[in-house]
Design a protein around this motif. Structure first.
Motif, PDB file in Angstrom:
ATOM      1  N   LYS A  22       0.847  -1.191   0.000  1.00 13.86           N
ATOM      2  CA  LYS A  22       0.000   0.000   0.000  1.00 13.86           C
ATOM      3  C   LYS A  22       0.886   1.246   0.000  1.00 13.86           C
ATOM      4  O   LYS A  22       1.887   1.300   0.716  1.00 13.86           O
ATOM      5  CB  LYS A  22      -0.872  -0.041   1.256  1.00 13.86           C
ATOM      6  N   TYR A  93      -3.368  -1.955  -7.732  1.00 12.80           N
ATOM      7  CA  TYR A  93      -4.761  -1.814  -7.318  1.00 12.80           C
ATOM      8  C   TYR A  93      -5.045  -0.347  -7.059  1.00 12.80           C
ATOM      9  O   TYR A  93      -4.233   0.339  -6.437  1.00 12.80           O
ATOM     10  CB  TYR A  93      -4.994  -2.637  -6.045  1.00 12.80           C
ATOM     11  N   LYS A  98     -12.358   3.828  -1.911  1.00 12.53           N
ATOM     12  CA  LYS A  98     -11.774   3.395  -0.633  1.00 12.53           C
ATOM     13  C   LYS A  98     -11.264   4.612   0.131  1.00 12.53           C
ATOM     14  O   LYS A  98     -10.994   5.660  -0.461  1.00 12.53           O
ATOM     15  CB  LYS A  98     -10.596   2.443  -0.885  1.00 12.53           C
ATOM     16  N   TRP A 101      -6.101   6.196   2.523  1.00  2.65           N
ATOM     17  CA  TRP A 101      -4.942   5.415   2.974  1.00  2.65           C
ATOM     18  C   TRP A 101      -4.992   3.960   2.503  1.00  2.65           C
ATOM     19  O   TRP A 101      -4.047   3.222   2.685  1.00  2.65           O
ATOM     20  CB  TRP A 101      -4.789   5.482   4.491  1.00  2.65           C
ATOM     21  N   GLU A 102      -6.091   3.540   1.867  1.00  5.35           N
ATOM     22  CA  GLU A 102      -6.208   2.177   1.325  1.00  5.35           C
ATOM     23  C   GLU A 102      -6.434   2.179  -0.185  1.00  5.35           C
ATOM     24  O   GLU A 102      -6.667   1.147  -0.781  1.00  5.35           O
ATOM     25  CB  GLU A 102      -7.386   1.455   1.982  1.00  5.35           C
ATOM     26  N   ARG A 103      -6.351   3.329  -0.796  1.00  2.97           N
ATOM     27  CA  ARG A 103      -6.770   3.528  -2.181  1.00  2.97           C
ATOM     28  C   ARG A 103      -5.803   2.979  -3.233  1.00  2.97           C
ATOM     29  O   ARG A 103      -6.222   2.501  -4.273  1.00  2.97           O
ATOM     30  CB  ARG A 103      -6.945   5.024  -2.406  1.00  2.97           C
ATOM     31  N   TRP A 105      -2.340   0.649  -4.271  1.00  3.82           N
ATOM     32  CA  TRP A 105      -1.357  -0.404  -3.997  1.00  3.82           C
ATOM     33  C   TRP A 105      -0.459  -0.538  -5.219  1.00  3.82           C
ATOM     34  O   TRP A 105      -0.917  -0.371  -6.357  1.00  3.82           O
ATOM     35  CB  TRP A 105      -2.049  -1.732  -3.735  1.00  3.82           C
TER      36      TRP A 105
END
Length: 112
Positions: A22, A93, A98, A101-103, A105
Motif C-alpha cells: 500500500k 490496485y 476506498k 490510505w487504502e486507495r 497499492w
C-alpha cells in the motif's frame, strides 16, 4: 475469460516481483485527487534528507509525487536503491471509493 485474454494479461515484466504494498502518504500530496490506471508505471526516488524517515523512498508519476513506500518497508528498498539495484514499480490496485490510505497499492519488481 478467453485464452486470448489470458495471453494478453501475462506479465510483461522481466525479473521477479519483490512485493505488493500500500502507498503511504497519498493524502499529503497533489496525487490524492488523481485516478491511477492498473499497471501504470511509477518511479522510485530515494529521499536521503527526508526529516521523517532517513530511509524514505518516494513514488512519482512523472513529476507528481504520489506518496511513499511505507516506513516499515522503506529501509530495504532504500538499501536496494543505494546499492544500484534497478527496480520497476507499477500500480497493482486502485479504488477511488476506498479511504485514501487504502486507495492505491503498487507492485515492486527487480529488473532483470
Amino acid at each position: 475469460m478467453t485464452l486470448g485474454a489470458l495471453a494478453s494479461d501475462k506479465r510483461k515484466q522481466t525479473g521477479f516481483k519483490l512485493t505488493t504494498l500500500k502507498v503511504a502518504g497519498l493524502q499529503y500530496h497533489n496525487a490524492k485527487a488523481r485516478e491511477f490506471m492498473l499497471r501504470e508505471k511509477l518511479c522510485l526516488i530515494r529521499e536521503k534528507d527526508n526529516p521523517y524517515d532517513r530511509y524514505a523512498v518516494a513514488l512519482y508519476s512523472g513529476e507528481l509525487k504520489v506518496g511513499y513506500i511505507p516506513k516499515e518497508n522503506s529501509r530495504i528498498f532504500a538499501s536496494m536503491l543505494d546499492n544500484g539495484m534497478a527496480l520497476d514499480v507499477e500500480v497493482r490496485y486502485f479504488d477511488k471509493n476506498k479511504p485514501i490510505w487504502e486507495r492505491l497499492w503498487v507492485s515492486v519488481w527487480q529488473k532483470g
